[in-house]
Design an enzyme around this catalytic site. Structure first.
Site, PDB file in Angstrom:
ATOM      1  N   PRO A 127       8.769  -0.845  -0.549  1.00 37.72           N
ATOM      2  CA  PRO A 127       9.568  -1.745   0.359  1.00 37.72           C
ATOM      3  C   PRO A 127      10.782  -1.878   0.224  1.00 37.72           C
ATOM      4  CG  PRO A 127       7.075  -1.998   0.224  1.00 37.72           C
ATOM      5  CD  PRO A 127       7.603  -1.691  -0.855  1.00 37.72           C
ATOM      6  N   GLU A 128      11.775  -2.368   0.943  1.00 33.59           N
ATOM      7  CA  GLU A 128      13.280  -3.245   0.628  1.00 33.59           C
ATOM      8  C   GLU A 128      13.502  -4.055   1.688  1.00 33.59           C
ATOM      9  OE1 GLU A 128      16.188  -2.665  -1.524  1.00 33.59           O
ATOM     10  OE2 GLU A 128      14.707  -0.364  -2.892  1.00 33.59           O
ATOM     11  N   LYS A 153      12.955 -10.292   2.164  1.00 33.53           N
ATOM     12  CA  LYS A 153      11.092  -9.101   1.309  1.00 33.53           C
ATOM     13  C   LYS A 153       9.952  -9.975   2.857  1.00 33.53           C
ATOM     14  CE  LYS A 153      11.794  -7.272  -2.343  1.00 33.53           C
ATOM     15  NZ  LYS A 153      12.194  -6.393  -3.001  1.00 33.53           N
ATOM     16  N   ARG A 174      11.912  -2.776 -13.664  1.00 34.08           N
ATOM     17  CA  ARG A 174      11.981  -1.470 -13.047  1.00 34.08           C
ATOM     18  C   ARG A 174      12.942  -0.368 -13.557  1.00 34.08           C
ATOM     19  NH1 ARG A 174      11.606  -4.223  -7.747  1.00 34.08           N
ATOM     20  NH2 ARG A 174      10.942  -5.822  -7.595  1.00 34.08           N
TER      21      ARG A 174
END
Ligand SMILES: [Zn+2]
Length: 286
Positions: A5-6, A54, A253
């Site tokens: 998810p962004e 988010k 990441r």
């Protein structure tokens, strides 16, 4: 990579949830996490559902807010009442918010909290300007980024305290489009506003659709510049795309980049920093 998810994913989900729930009274309101298992939201009226970075905030007319977060694997699915739920196994369901018409089912949600709406800042007040928010503030985002000049840009742009909403996909794609090496220090990015604007433009372009294309192509395999393309030739120069890990432990990441289009910063000579020529030299490498 796919499905992580962004901010634009949360934005779109919040729009859809808002359409389904705003103004309606919940017929079911179950939160299936131990600390909230006794909370029953049935009977409450939903005022609105809004994204904040988010985070998703479901505000209720009785003065409470439900905060949920996708992290890496969460999602909300919206079903017309009576149709089968297909978002995953039942044990992955964390929340059910249903009206007489719609059933919103939250799978693998994280960080669920109920707070007074007036106290939302305790949950999201630390966030930097929201990239997709109505109150987006580029200058404030730049001020926050520049307050840590020696941080790696690939880490800083994901730090939600600097600006909220950018995830790994838009990070790597915006860095490529701006020609910035992921490990460059913030202070060495020649056009920081341009980089942030790239990321925001990509998110704005994608916010109304679940597929996330940064190239303008929607076909799978054609839709990204560098993300997911380790070992493949750069679309611009043909150089092999590289893959590396970046970021502090636990928040690491994966990062893709083109070593030609995103040249590595020149090693810093401390003596050059005071003269001002150092940054000019580094800039020339971009
Ligand atoms: Zn290239």
């Amino acid at each position: 990579m796919d499905g992580v998810p962004e901010g634009d994913t949360v934005w779109l989900a919040a729009q859809r949830m808002n359409t389904a729930l705003a103004g309606a009274t919940l017929r079911r309101g179950e939160l299936r996490v131990p600390q909230l298992a006794t909370v029953d939201l049935a009977g409450a009226t939903v005022t609105e559902v809004v994204p904040r970075g988010k985070h998703m905030l479901t505000r209720l007319a009785d003065g409470r807010t439900l905060r949920t977060h996708y992290r890496m694997d969460g999602s909300w699915h919206i079903y017309r009442r009576g149709t089968p739920w297909k978002g995953g196994p039942g044990h992955a369901i964390r929340a059910v918010l249903a009206t007489d018409v719609w059933e919103c089912v939250g799978y693998r949600l994280h960080d669920m909290r109920i707070v007074a709406t007036s106290a939302e800042a305790e949950l999201v007040g630390h966030l930097g300007p929201d990239v997709l928010g109505p109150d987006w503030d580029l200058d404030e985002a730049l001020r926050r980024l520049r307050s840590h000049p020696d941080e790696q840009i690939g880490v800083a742009i994901l730090d939600q305290r600097n600006l909220a909403g950018i995830g790994n996909l838009y990070k790597v794609e915006a860095l490529f489009l701006a020609g910035v090496h992921p490990w460059a220090r913030v202070i060495d990015v020649a056009d920081l506003p341009g980089l942030v604007d790239r990321a925001r433009t990509l998110m704005l372009a994608n916010r109304h659709r679940p597929a996330q294309s940064t190239t303008g192509e929607t076909r799978r395999g054609q839709d990204h510049w560098v993300a997911g393309r380790k070992g493949r030739p750069c679309r611009r120069c043909g150089t092999t795309i590289l893959l590396g890990d970046q970021g502090p432990d636990l928040q690491e990441r994966i990062t893709w980049w083109c070593p030609h289009c995103q040249a590595a910063p020149v090693p810093v000579d401390p003596r050059a920093r005071t003269g001002g020529t150092g940054s000019e030299a580094r800039r020339a490498r971009h």
